[in-house]
Scaffold this motif. Sequence first.
Motif, PDB file in Angstrom:
ATOM      1  N   TRP A   1      -7.438 -13.760   1.155  1.00  0.00           N
ATOM      2  CA  TRP A   1      -6.163 -13.567   1.852  1.00  0.00           C
ATOM      3  C   TRP A   1      -6.502 -13.311   3.305  1.00  0.00           C
ATOM      4  CZ3 TRP A   1      -8.328  -9.013   0.279  1.00  0.00           C
ATOM      5  CH2 TRP A   1      -8.034  -7.842   0.979  1.00  0.00           C
TER       6      TRP A   1
ATOM      7  N   ASP B   1      -2.825  -1.188  -4.954  1.00  0.00           N
ATOM      8  CA  ASP B   1      -3.693  -0.861  -3.818  1.00  0.00           C
ATOM      9  C   ASP B   1      -4.490   0.411  -4.163  1.00  0.00           C
ATOM     10  OD1 ASP B   1      -4.789  -0.704  -1.194  1.00  0.00           O
ATOM     11  OD2 ASP B   1      -3.027  -1.696  -0.381  1.00  0.00           O
ATOM     12  N   ILE B   2      -5.282   0.891  -3.228  1.00  0.00           N
ATOM     13  CA  ILE B   2      -6.268   1.943  -3.518  1.00  0.00           C
ATOM     14  C   ILE B   2      -5.758   3.190  -4.241  1.00  0.00           C
ATOM     15  CG2 ILE B   2      -8.084   1.431  -1.866  1.00  0.00           C
ATOM     16  CD1 ILE B   2      -6.668   3.078   0.211  1.00  0.00           C
TER      17      ILE B   2
ATOM     18  N   ASP C   1     -11.708  -5.784  -1.414  1.00  0.00           N
ATOM     19  CA  ASP C   1     -11.398  -5.377  -0.040  1.00  0.00           C
ATOM     20  C   ASP C   1     -12.587  -4.663   0.605  1.00  0.00           C
ATOM     21  OD1 ASP C   1      -9.864  -4.965   2.249  1.00  0.00           O
ATOM     22  OD2 ASP C   1      -8.881  -3.160   1.478  1.00  0.00           O
ATOM     23  N   MET C   2     -12.528  -4.505   1.900  1.00  0.00           N
ATOM     24  CA  MET C   2     -13.470  -3.699   2.699  1.00  0.00           C
ATOM     25  C   MET C   2     -14.908  -4.198   2.560  1.00  0.00           C
ATOM     26  SD  MET C   2     -11.244  -1.591   3.941  1.00  0.00           S
ATOM     27  CE  MET C   2     -11.907  -0.093   4.633  1.00  0.00           C
TER      28      MET C   2
ATOM     29  N   ARG D   1     -11.400 -10.273   0.965  1.00  0.00           N
ATOM     30  CA  ARG D   1     -11.089 -10.229   2.391  1.00  0.00           C
ATOM     31  C   ARG D   1     -12.230 -10.859   3.190  1.00  0.00           C
ATOM     32  NH1 ARG D   1      -9.342  -4.863   5.587  1.00  0.00           N
ATOM     33  NH2 ARG D   1     -11.589  -4.566   5.688  1.00  0.00           N
TER      34      ARG D   1
ATOM     35  N   PHE E   1     -15.961   3.234   8.184  1.00  0.00           N
ATOM     36  CA  PHE E   1     -15.254   4.143   9.094  1.00  0.00           C
ATOM     37  C   PHE E   1     -16.295   4.877   9.949  1.00  0.00           C
ATOM     38  CE2 PHE E   1     -11.551   4.669   5.855  1.00  0.00           C
ATOM     39  CZ  PHE E   1     -11.140   3.376   6.119  1.00  0.00           C
TER      40      PHE E   1
ATOM     41  N   TRP F   1       0.889  -1.151   0.000  1.00  0.00           N
ATOM     42  CA  TRP F   1       0.000   0.000   0.000  1.00  0.00           C
ATOM     43  C   TRP F   1       0.933   1.207   0.000  1.00  0.00           C
ATOM     44  CZ3 TRP F   1      -3.600   1.071   4.770  1.00  0.00           C
ATOM     45  CH2 TRP F   1      -4.337   2.252   4.537  1.00  0.00           C
TER      46      TRP F   1
ATOM     47  N   ILE G   1      -7.001  -3.558  -6.672  1.00  0.00           N
ATOM     48  CA  ILE G   1      -7.928  -3.755  -5.557  1.00  0.00           C
ATOM     49  C   ILE G   1      -9.278  -3.133  -5.936  1.00  0.00           C
ATOM     50  CG2 ILE G   1      -7.482  -1.552  -4.382  1.00  0.00           C
ATOM     51  CD1 ILE G   1      -7.315  -3.086  -1.732  1.00  0.00           C
TER      52      ILE G   1
ATOM     53  N   ASP H   1      -5.267  -8.164   7.539  1.00  0.00           N
ATOM     54  CA  ASP H   1      -4.234  -7.289   8.090  1.00  0.00           C
ATOM     55  C   ASP H   1      -3.503  -7.886   9.287  1.00  0.00           C
ATOM     56  OD1 ASP H   1      -5.186  -5.666   6.137  1.00  0.00           O
ATOM     57  OD2 ASP H   1      -6.148  -4.219   7.480  1.00  0.00           O
TER      58      ASP H   1
ATOM     59  N   TRP I   1      -8.389  -8.116  -6.307  1.00  0.00           N
ATOM     60  CA  TRP I   1      -8.639  -8.443  -4.891  1.00  0.00           C
ATOM     61  C   TRP I   1      -9.731  -7.529  -4.369  1.00  0.00           C
ATOM     62  CZ3 TRP I   1      -5.034  -5.897  -0.905  1.00  0.00           C
ATOM     63  CH2 TRP I   1      -4.185  -4.954  -1.484  1.00  0.00           C
TER      64      TRP I   1
ATOM     65  N   PHE J   1       1.586  -7.325   7.428  1.00  0.00           N
ATOM     66  CA  PHE J   1       0.989  -6.096   6.886  1.00  0.00           C
ATOM     67  C   PHE J   1       1.338  -4.906   7.778  1.00  0.00           C
ATOM     68  CE2 PHE J   1      -2.755  -3.211   6.798  1.00  0.00           C
ATOM     69  CZ  PHE J   1      -2.691  -2.821   5.478  1.00  0.00           C
TER      70      PHE J   1
ATOM     71  N   TRP K   1     -12.952   4.809   2.361  1.00  0.00           N
ATOM     72  CA  TRP K   1     -11.845   5.502   1.691  1.00  0.00           C
ATOM     73  C   TRP K   1     -12.264   6.640   0.761  1.00  0.00           C
ATOM     74  CZ3 TRP K   1      -7.344   5.669   3.650  1.00  0.00           C
ATOM     75  CH2 TRP K   1      -6.957   4.630   4.511  1.00  0.00           C
TER      76      TRP K   1
ATOM     77  N   HIS L   1       3.021  -8.345   1.238  1.00  0.00           N
ATOM     78  CA  HIS L   1       2.210  -7.114   1.245  1.00  0.00           C
ATOM     79  C   HIS L   1       2.415  -6.384   2.564  1.00  0.00           C
ATOM     80  CE1 HIS L   1      -0.979  -4.289   0.521  1.00  0.00           C
ATOM     81  NE2 HIS L   1      -1.811  -4.788   1.416  1.00  0.00           N
TER      82      HIS L   1
HETATM   83  O1  MIG Z   1      -8.456   0.400   5.608  1.00  0.00           O
HETATM   84  O2  MIG Z   1      -6.411  -0.577   0.736  1.00  0.00           O
HETATM   85  O3  MIG Z   1      -6.723  -5.384   4.229  1.00  0.00           O
HETATM   86  O4  MIG Z   1      -4.591  -5.156   2.436  1.00  0.00           O
HETATM   87  O5  MIG Z   1      -3.657  -2.571   1.875  1.00  0.00           O
HETATM   88  C1  MIG Z   1      -7.415  -0.320   5.022  1.00  0.00           C
HETATM   89  C2  MIG Z   1      -5.598  -0.392   1.867  1.00  0.00           C
HETATM   90  C3  MIG Z   1      -7.809  -0.767   3.650  1.00  0.00           C
HETATM   91  C4  MIG Z   1      -7.167  -3.058   4.016  1.00  0.00           C
HETATM   92  C5  MIG Z   1      -6.579  -4.263   3.378  1.00  0.00           C
HETATM   93  C6  MIG Z   1      -5.138  -4.021   3.039  1.00  0.00           C
HETATM   94  C7  MIG Z   1      -5.022  -2.832   2.131  1.00  0.00           C
HETATM   95  C8  MIG Z   1      -5.668  -1.609   2.795  1.00  0.00           C
HETATM   96  N1  MIG Z   1      -7.043  -1.897   3.145  1.00  0.00           N
END
Ligand code: MIG
Length: 669
Positions: free
Chosen positions: A418, A198-199, A308-309, A405, A315, A170, A235, A421, A306, A454, A272, A479
């Motif tokens: 995977w 990544d993001i 994620d979230m 995730r 948040f 990241w 991602i 974190d 991948w 991580f 995010w 990672h």
């Molecule tokens: O709030 O995209 O598990 O692998 O690098 C963190 C940023 C969000 C969580 C993932 C992680 C990734 C990260 N994401």
Amino acid sequence: MIQKYVFGDPIRTEAVVSRIGEGDSLRYFAVEETEDGRLIFSRALSDHDVLYGLGETVRGINKRGWIYVSDCTDETSHTEEKRSLYGAHNFLIVDGADRFGVFVDAAQKVTFDCGYTDPGRLTVTVEEGGCVLYLIENSGLREIVREFRAAIGRSYIPPKWGFGYGQSRWGYVKEEDIREVVRRHRDRGVGLDSVYLDIDYMERFKDFTVDGDRFPDFADFVREMKEEHIHLVPIIDAGVKIEKGYPVYEEGVENGYFCKNEDGTDYVAGVWPGRVHFPDVLNPPARKWFGRWYRVLLEQGIEGFWNDMNEPAMFYSGKHLREAEEELRGLNLDDMDVWGFFHLKDIVMGIANRPEDYASFYHRIDGRMVRHDRVHNIYGTGMTRAAAEAFEELSPDRRILLFSRASSVGMHRYGGVWMGDNQSWWSHILLNLQMLPALNMCGFLYTGADLGGFGSNATEDLLLRWLELGIFTPLMRNHAALGTRRQEFFQFGREEDFRSMIGLRYALLPYLYSEFMKAALTNDMMFLPLSFVYPEDPFAPKVEDQLMVGESMMIAPIYRQNASGRYVYLPERMKMYRLRSRDSMDEEVLEAGHHYVDAALNEVLIFIRPDHIVPMAAEGGVFAEQVDSENLRLLHFAEKRAVYDLYDDDGVSRDVTLEGHLRRIVVER
Ligand code: MIG
């Protein structure tokens, strides 16, 4: 034999795909329904009962002595007091005087009290809404798993390049960051198949967009990387940014494809991208729509993702953020005592991933509005299913790499997982090992942890030791989080050792791919606790830090800093190889029993069973496609006659069967 028992009117999770008959009266458990609609299944445990399963959870292979809650959670610290991680893997095996498997098919929260409240009791509590309970009885532990796995359907199969080494971080934000990573691997002859995005590759964290300043011509960059045999893996996050003119947002709003508030307006959360809506991936038309958006990246040459979230992590929620603001205003900041301070802390710390928020938005399922907490655990599955179903249409001939995730049983058909974190802690190497067989039991074969960790700062020895486990895991990816110490192999001094260790992965690829594919195609496990292979051995169930990997070998990784060896238990006579590289190794036959064996920092131990073979690629290969599985070197322990059926295929076709893909290898003495 597998039988089902239906309680109440549960939401269909589609975890089970075969038709299972209903049993008459439930065995092994007493059932009770509470006044508030929860179901409680409980039974006594004898001192000798061992519990296996529950997939991605903290602690050991034997799950006794803790309480685990299936409640998919964005948990950033995998310490042993945690009850929930990202997955809801409700399959457990009880092994003792009674031996059976139990699968709690439910989309809501389920609690497995495995002797936490009362060491002599197993209590499974299902929150309101009902469930389907499956009981599986068979001759052995492995057979129970196979029967369960047959019921839940074939596990996801990635492209072969997904078994190559991947580098991720990241914080790689632009083309040049990625080029540099690739160059460092290629220049040094260190294997690499993929680099993860990544993001930061997105435009303001908007799904299915690419930042034009950082990647001026993305399709061209993807092509450039492919010429180096590197696959870029972006991602995708669950939340869709609220932004006028952003087509994913506009289409979703227009068609009612987002999760709703009770009053029918679109639910707002913060992740995010800032304020987002969650695509209602449990509603088939919305799922189809979201999945089709992956096309935008496929068209630019991308072949892996991948997700994620997708717990989904929050948040904050739009509604509660205001409430929290009000509460904060109510505090007396001019004269704050310690209780006031703790209260302030609670308000702020309680904003993310709040249970009340999960109970305040809705999905459209079969024409009904269903509150999210009733289906929380299948949301991540819905997202990954959206992608996988779209790929079947958009890429009918080629497999697409996909892992997630959040997950629940059922998602194993659509993608891998995977392990989320973790941290650059030695204890997390062991946790990585212990999760592997449990995930396999639940159908998740394509899996791995963030190698090197991580969160927190990695050290050279930690990364090397972790790779010594990682070279065996199907997903082998380094990672790390933004802000942590950089941990690509080239940040450290022992370049030769890293090259050799990653080289060993490529050397072992013929065997690992073969074992993965056989496990997928026969509903079997690739990583097994020793007791699954040596059921008569009374010591095997006590071994928490060694695994069988496929049919031929056992591994015993080192997971303690400064250790230059470890104790190993051998259930039978085996041949130990101490591997430094594909060309440098020594071997020794060890008798059954306990041994202390040395293994320097650059040495990995494997133990081959009598009359078994581990075929290795004889020559080099710095990406999966380059590995030659014709020209083999055989590691073996042939006492009389050793036979191995090596599976291989083109690595991309979706239609795969064992027939026509096996090659017999024989070593006679
Ligand atoms: O709030 O995209 O598990 O692998 O690098 C963190 C940023 C969000 C969580 C993932 C992680 C990734 C990260 N994401």
